[in-house]
Design an enzyme around this catalytic site. Structure first.
Site, PDB file in Angstrom:
ATOM      1  CB  CYS A  41     -73.411  16.950 -57.429  1.00  0.00           C
ATOM      2  SG  CYS A  41     -71.798  16.913 -58.382  1.00  0.00           S
ATOM      3  CG  ASN A  42     -78.545  15.070 -53.728  1.00  0.00           C
ATOM      4  OD1 ASN A  42     -78.577  15.074 -52.577  1.00  0.00           O
ATOM      5  ND2 ASN A  42     -79.845  15.350 -54.419  1.00  0.00           N
TER       6      ASN A  42
END
Length: 869
Positions: free
Chosen positions: A427-428
């Protein structure tokens, strides 16, 4: 002898690197172990881990046993009512919650004079709340207006605020860490302007991708205007994403007074999950805007006109509805136990950094036999100080040629060693793009190729779509780090040495090496290999037990010529032919009536639009209705179903159990027993097969479970995107995972078996049996072939009068490591497959019916000729 000496010296080097003495020699190790108490903590509080090596503490840390016990004692001794009531039990809840708010502020070295605590469902909800309530000023035609500025190395939940900003006509500006650092060095890069337009800057205290700790001094520099992150004058406020940071590091808000701080408590304590908080500076609190009001937030309102006054305290205004008060009460015990076990966050910081520093040092030092690195580590620091680096290591594994081995393949092997890691982009995407060197166009192409966040598509055109992350928690030990490093050495360093030695030895002895092996081989050698493979194969198939033996045919292969396949005049093979000139044939048919249970072997069987009749028509689910597989319950392979089409029943057997019989088409009570389940994300309509078989299965497996069957009118289609790409209309599936059939080639089995036997001297004898290997790969259709892995080149194949589309390779999981006769696990087969295929674990091909070229129903029979089209 030279090789033996080399192997011995390498083993000594690895033993030294992985020793506790080497760990102790590194200066950060002095902060390890809480004064020697770590083993006691691990044994008493986390005994449930057993042999599990848990290395995903950034995802969530683990809760200690005493936290649960303390919390449960609290609940049994006290009565906690809804905090919105005024009775005695409710007042107790209110007072306890307020005490815990103060405890949270105390933990971060601040007080209610400076901050308010708003409980949320997690850090994501806290970030969303900031975006929705910040006093944005929309952009005007003159260009003045609020800006939302965020670091590219931020979690998805931060980047998502830009959607809220866009709806408020506010400009969002991403900035890289390098741009902020440059601005910091240049100090004020713009002229003095007097403006009170509010802007918001968000950055993580610690990158959840690489573990980099960004300077908390940025907070004051941004607020004071000394650090102009995007050269925009105005009143700057700072949102600090501290979710990753505070799990292993102390945060002093008396020194670093961010305007907003978001937290997730499961990252600190492991329990409760689904609870976070937003700490809001009392200076910004009066300017926050909130439109919706829920239960408990109103001081007064009218239902018939727009009359509403919010409660006075910030937390009461923003916590809509009844808060998760029991979970909040659990936090008190979390803080108490954490302090009691470790002595505080500073000790946790040094303990976890000692482990990360050691693991990073050894991992960076590991080399393949040819001197190339084993891992590519994605880091912004050199792990020299816990002030700038958290206990996170992000990397990809490389083969001896420097090519990335897909993260999903590494993850599968790690699971065999009981090691749990995190893979993907975490999630980055910003940090992922930076470290992997992936452009925006590349990311779009990956998505168009079918890759989405969270899947196992790890390589596209040889380029990684993500990486592997390990992270340490306060209860992690040296043995966790040691076990992880040993796994890397065993699977990616030693295997390369062994494979290189085996292939070199074969070449020096004049043994045939197949075209599909890594070392080059001329056509004459390839022909010899095919002859040998097929002679051994025929012996294995016709022998009583299928035991692979090494006969003297190795020497007679020199005089045998492999005939070229016949063609139809257009260079298209009419059929595959084996070394003895006979066409390739279908030699085994298996179906698996109960998903993940034992195979049912037949010599001929009906085929319908869904595939083999009754293949994967039933599955076993746990008490929550979730399908069980051999990954969780290896003993499923000991459950043996037998189908009798004439008697219209299925008999189920298992050792130590009386056989039990169920009808193939039991119509009684189906309407009352209808249920809905999921298979590979698809919702499927099923019905329960009754209490009698549920009791039988529960007794054998030692856990509550039930048997369910797909409904006759189930219309589940295969993945439409994949089937469209292959030119096949969406096909009907039973309870299978991805395709109607799985086909394997015995020549491929034999070839892989030779590698397994030569590289794994300690592999149990049963795994050396061809029949045992065939069972482990759990195919429907087993064929003879002229050379190993030729099936991977086919696009269509006909077996008798039936035609099939070849969909894709089957990516194998740890189920192939389970002996289908005993239920015992052994890691060697998946490791050998991964090594042989350069990090991939594909074996066998998925097939679908080609309805345009076949008529149904039909019958498949052993001995039928196999012809690729």
């Amino acid at each position: 002898m030279e090789n033996d000496h080399r192997d011995s010296s390498q083993d000594e080097k690895w033993a030294d690197l992985l020793s506790f003495q080497h760990f102790q020699s590194l200066w950060p190790a002095r902060g390890y172990g809480y004064g020697g108490r770590i083993q006691e903590i691990r044994a008493k509080e986390f005994s449930r881990l057993g042999d599990l090596i848990y290395l995903d503490h950034v995802g969530t840390t683990l809760f200690p046993q005493s936290l649960l016990e303390s919390f449960m004692n609290d609940l049994t001794e006290n009565v906690y009512g809804n905090p919105h009531s005024q009775n005695i039990s409710s007042r107790l809840t209110q007072d306890t919650i307020e005490h815990i708010r103060n405890r949270i502020l105390q933990h971060f070295n601040t007080s209610a004079d400076y901050y308010s605590v708003i409980f949320t469902s997690g850090s994501t909800a806290a970030l969303k709340m900031v975006g929705e309530t910040f006093p944005w000023i929309p952009e005007t035609s003159e260009g003045s207006g609020s800006h939302f500025c965020y670091l590219t190395d931020n979690h998805t939940s931060v980047v998502g605020i830009r959607a809220i900003a866009a709806s408020a006509n506010v400009l969002s500006i991403p900035v890289t860490p390098e741009e902020v650092l440059l601005s910091e060095r240049n100090h004020r890069a713009v002229e003095e302007h007097h403006s009170n337009i509010p802007h918001l800057f968000c950055f993580p205290a610690q990158s959840n991708f690489s573990g980099t700790k960004y300077p908390l001094s940025w907070i004051q520099e941004v607020q004071s205007g000394m650090l102009c992150v995007n050269k925009t004058p105005g009143k700057w406020f700072v949102l600090l994403d501290a979710a990753s940071y505070v799990s292993t590091s102390p945060l002093d808000l008396s020194l670093h007074r961010a305007d907003f701080v978001c937290l997730s408590f499961y990252k600190m304590f492991g329990f409760p999950s689904g609870l976070g908080a937003l700490l809001v500076s009392n200076k910004i609190a009066p300017f926050l805007r909130k439109t919706y009001f829920g239960g408990g937030t109103a001081a007064a309102y009218l239902a018939e006109e727009d009359f509403y006054f919010p409660r006075e305290s910030l937390s009461a205004r923003f916590e809509d509805g009844t808060c998760s008060f029991l979970d909040i009460i659990a936090l008190k015990h979390g803080f108490d136990i954490l302090e009691k076990l470790t002595g505080g966050m500073e000790n946790i910081k040094e303990h976890t950094f000692a482990l990360a520093n050691y693991t990073y040092t050894v991992l960076a030092d590991l080399k393949h036999p040819n001197g190339t690195p084993v891992a590519r580590i994605y880091n912004d620091t050199e792990f020299r100080s816990s002030d700038v680096q958290g206990p996170i290591i992000n990397f990809n594994v490389l083969d001896e040629n420097g090519h990335v081995i897909g993260y999903s393949q590494v993850d599968k092997l790690a699971n065999l060693y009981h090691i749990h890691v995190r893979t993907g982009c975490f999630c980055n995407n910003g940090a992922c793009q930076k470290h992997l060197g992936t452009s925006k166009e590349d990311m779009k192409k990956f998505f168009q190729a079918g890759h989405v966040c969270g899947d196992d598509v790890d390589l596209i055109d040889g380029r990684p779509t993500g990486s592997i992350r390990i992270s340490f928690g306060y209860m992690s030990t040296f043995k966790d780090s040691q076990a992880f490093l040993k796994f890397i050495v065993d699977c990616f360093v030693k295997k390369a040495v062994q494979l290189d030695k085996n292939l070199t030895s074969q070449a020096s002895q004049g043994k045939a090496v197949s075209e599909s092996m890594r070392l080059p081989a001329d056509n004459n050698q390839a022909n010899k290999a095919r002859i040998v493979a097929n002679k051994l194969l025929q012996e294995a198939i016709t022998s009583k037990n299928g035991l692979f033996k090494t006969p003297s045919v190795m020497q007679e292969a020199n005089n045998v010529h492999l005939p070229e396949p016949e063609t139809n005049g257009h260079d298209v093979p009419i059929s595959v032919r084996t070394s003895n000139g006979k066409p390739a044939t279908l030699v085994k048919i298996y179906l698996y009536p109960i998903k993940s249970c034992s195979a049912f072997e037949v010599s001929e069987w009906p085929v319908g639009m869904q595939g083999l009749l009754y293949d994967r028509n039933w599955m076993i689910v746990n008490q929550n209705g979730v399908c069980l597989s051999q990954k969780q319950e290896p003993r499923l392979c000991l459950i043996r179903p037998f189908l009798d089409l004439k008697q219209n029943n299925m008999v189920i057997k298992a050792e130590g159990m009386d056989p039990i019989k169920i009808s193939l088409n039991d119509e009684s009570g189906k309407q009352n027993r209808a249920c809905q389940s999921k298979v590979c994300g698809d919702r499927v309509q099923t019905y329960d097969c009754g209490q009698m078989i549920a009791d039988w299965l529960s007794l054998f497996l030692g856990r509550q479970c039930r048997l369910i069957q797909q409904t006759p009118d189930l219309s589940r289609n295969a993945n439409k995107i994949k089937t469209a790409q292959s030119g096949v209309n969406p096909a009907l599936l039973s309870l299978v995972n991805e395709a109607q059939y799985l086909l394997i080639n015995t020549a491929s089995i034999l070839h892989l078996q030779q590698q397994t036997a030569s590289s794994e001297e300690d592999e149990p004898e049963e795994a050396l049996r061809i029949k045992g290997l065939i069972e482990r790969f759990r195919a429907n259709l087993v064929i003879t072939g002229s050379k190993p892995f030729e099936e991977e080149e086919w696009t269509e194949v006909s077996i008798g009068d039936l035609n099939f589309k070849v969909m894709k390779k089957c990516t194998r999981c740890q189920i192939i490591c389970i002996n289908q006769k005993t239920g015992e696990r052994s890691n060697q087969l998946l490791q050998a497959l991964s090594t042989y295929k350069g990090g991939k674990t594909t074996f066998g091909m998925y097939l679908m019916n080609h309805p345009l070229c076949s008529s149904f129903p039909a019958v498949l029979s052993v001995g039928t000729q196999v012809s690729p089209v």
